[in-house]
Structure formats: structure tokens, C-alpha cells
Design a protein around this motif. Sequence first.
Motif, mmCIF file in Angstrom:
data_model
loop_
_atom_site.group_PDB
_atom_site.id
_atom_site.type_symbol
_atom_site.label_atom_id
_atom_site.label_comp_id
_atom_site.label_asym_id
_atom_site.label_seq_id
_atom_site.Cartn_x
_atom_site.Cartn_y
_atom_site.Cartn_z
ATOM 1 N N MET A 145 0.831 -0.118 5.174
ATOM 2 C CA MET A 145 1.563 0.658 4.166
ATOM 3 C C MET A 145 2.488 1.717 4.775
ATOM 4 O O MET A 145 2.781 2.731 4.155
ATOM 5 C CB MET A 145 0.617 1.272 3.127
ATOM 6 N N HIS A 147 5.814 0.775 5.934
ATOM 7 C CA HIS A 147 5.644 0.966 4.499
ATOM 8 C C HIS A 147 5.266 -0.331 3.763
ATOM 9 O O HIS A 147 5.324 -0.381 2.521
ATOM 10 C CB HIS A 147 6.960 1.514 3.903
ATOM 11 N N TYR A 203 4.718 7.076 1.378
ATOM 12 C CA TYR A 203 3.541 6.704 2.165
ATOM 13 C C TYR A 203 3.164 7.805 3.153
ATOM 14 O O TYR A 203 3.007 7.562 4.352
ATOM 15 C CB TYR A 203 3.806 5.354 2.845
#
Length: 398
Positions: A145, A147, A203
Motif C-alpha cells: 500500500m 501505494h 498512505y
Amino acid sequence: MFYPIPLADNVFWIGTNDRRTHLFENLWPLEKGVSYNSYLIKGRHNVLIDTVEASGSDEFLDKISRVIGPEGKLDYLVINHLEPDHSGAIRPVIARYPEIRIVGNSKTFKILEQFYRVCDNLISIDESLTLDTGDRKLKFFLTPMLHWPETMMTYETGTKILFSGDAFGSFGTLDGGIFDDELNLSSYQDEIRRYYANIVGKYWNPVQKAAKSLEGTDIGIIAPTHGPVWRTNPGWILDQYLKWSRFEAETGVVIAYGSMYGHTEKMADYAGRILNEEGMRELRIYDASKTHLSYILSDLFLFRGVLMGSPAYNGGLYPPVEALISKVINTGIRNRLLGIFGSAAWGGGGVKALGQFAENIGWEMVGEPIQAKGAATEEDYSQCAAMARNMAKNLLEM
Ligand code: FEO
């Protein structure tokens, strides 16, 4: 740069510049273009780190050939990130080098199959594994994540280069130079932050986790997939990411507004003047109908103060302001000071919706919402002045 650029002995930048695409991800304006950075490690086994966007495939294959020779063999492709701006040339690479083995993690291969129907010659790694190519050792940091789910970073132990994927990247093409010490970094700073704000900013937790996992690693060069390669001062970009992920901001104010007939705009301008009279020198005023929200969002990562204005439109927010605050909420920016204002002719609804935004986002308010009916009255301007003075007092006394 039409030829490969060495980062270290037998490690080359073989990326491409894109000055044609108008919108990154078909969303974000690319006034200054963007680079797609790929790297090639030449050795006993040749290792490609990521590829480029599909339109640059021919140039990319030519650069590979320049490094390893027309009869050369590519042994590994490490996929740090599968978004098509870095994977668009995978199929041409496989077609040219069918024996290539593809290195990624379990999440990489799911998306690789979904996007490209590529399922063969895969080597799955995790953080416990080192890829030993004979004369190089590659370690991996999984950064889910940051990203996308599959994102990871690759570290070459001999040269101390961290191939970081999108993290530490920037909008803007690499004009002539590729390294931080070859470029005028001041011309990149706004685009580095705009890239962070719009692509990575949501994030913040994965950014902090990645920074934590990199602690103790001797990083000589940060080689991201976009923008400058950080060889002289990699600590600067690391510090910026830590600061932004903690939502630390400077003293300054962003005034963002929408306005159909100028009433809300006049309130914004008046608040700006009062802020200036109170000593606020860092001030940016944006008409959300004209300035793309990606630039406004970027400045919301820069400054702590925010004044948001909207007229009523169909009983709610003015659409460009609605788009902006939707992105702000989605990004989850924290720790800002907020004032809200606007104008309406009959039923209202814009300022009321801004009030709901204030509740959702949870920022500290510097005053009550200000709602003008048509053109602002002296009383409305007086409230704008009080809001601006309160904002300046809060920020300048911090
Ligand atoms: Fe540069 Fe997430 O792709």
C-alpha cells in the motif's frame, strides 16, 4: 537523455521522459511532464528493475540493447511496482527476452496475471530472501500500500542503491540531468510535493512503516521510478516523506474557494488581505474552478491554515469545491486549522455542507461558519476579518 546513464559501476538509468501525456493516471495534470525511471544492473546475470510506460517501449528496448549488447541476455526482471506506467513494457521485454525470469512477491503475480496474462518464469520473493546473481546481492523490502498492494523496494548491497518504486518520486521530466546534484531542485520541489500529496499522501501509515523497515540500511542512492535520483542528499527526500506522513506543516494559509458571481471570491480576497495585515506572508489563494485540485491538495500538505469557501449550488456545495473536499477527506489530511465561508441567494446549502466537511475532517476551527446572502454585508466582512485574525493569531503564535 537518449542513452543509458550510469548510477554506479555497471548500474544504469534506462528510463524515458514523457512530455506528451496530459494527465497522469488520466487524472493529474502533467504540465512539466513525468519520467518513468527504470534501471539495469549489468553483470554475470543482467537484472532489469521495473520497465517503463508502454509508449516508450521502443526507446527502452534500445537502451537495454546499448547496455548489454544486441546479442545480450536479460536474466531477471524485478517488478517493484506493477502500475502500467512501470509495467507497460513488460510484454515487449518478454517478447524480446523470452527466457527472462520475473521477480516479485505473491501480490505482484496476481496483478501481473490480471493485467498482462503473464504467469510463467516467476520467482516469488519475500523479505527473508536474497537474490544472488553471482556478482550482485539483491534484498527486498515489502512496502504494501505504498501505494499499491504489491509495492516493494529492492536494495543492491554492493552499490547501496535503493530502488524505491514510486516512493520518493516526483512529477516533472528529467531535463538533461537525472541526479539531485545535476538538477535545479528548487524547480522540482512543488512537483515532488504534488506527487506525494496526490499519489502517496493517503498512505501515510505505509510510508512510516517503510521508513521504519529501512532503518539501519546504509542507503547511498535512492533511485525512484519517477523524477530525480537522490545520490547526493537522499536524507532530504527521506525527511520530507517522514514530515508529510506525520502531517507536519509550515506556517501559512491556503484559501480555496469556488465562486459563480464573485460574492464568495470577494470574501476570500478580503480574508487574505486581513491575514496579510496581521503579518501572514505565506498565503495562497485558489479559485477551485480554475486551479486543478491536485495543486491545492499539494499546498494543503505545505501549510497548516485552511480557509474554504463555497457558494450554494443546487442546495449543496459548488461542484469544484465538492471535488476538492472529497479528495481532502479521501486523503485523510490531519492537524490543520480551518475556517469556512460562502454565499447563497435563497436556500443555501454550500456553507452547511462545508460545516459537515469540518465535522468529518476533525480539524480545529478558527471561528463560526460565515454565510452571506448574495453580496457580503459589512457584518459579513467583519466576521471574515475576525476569522482571518484568529487564524493569523493561532498560526503566528505557535
Ligand atoms: Fe508510478 Fe504507482 O505508478
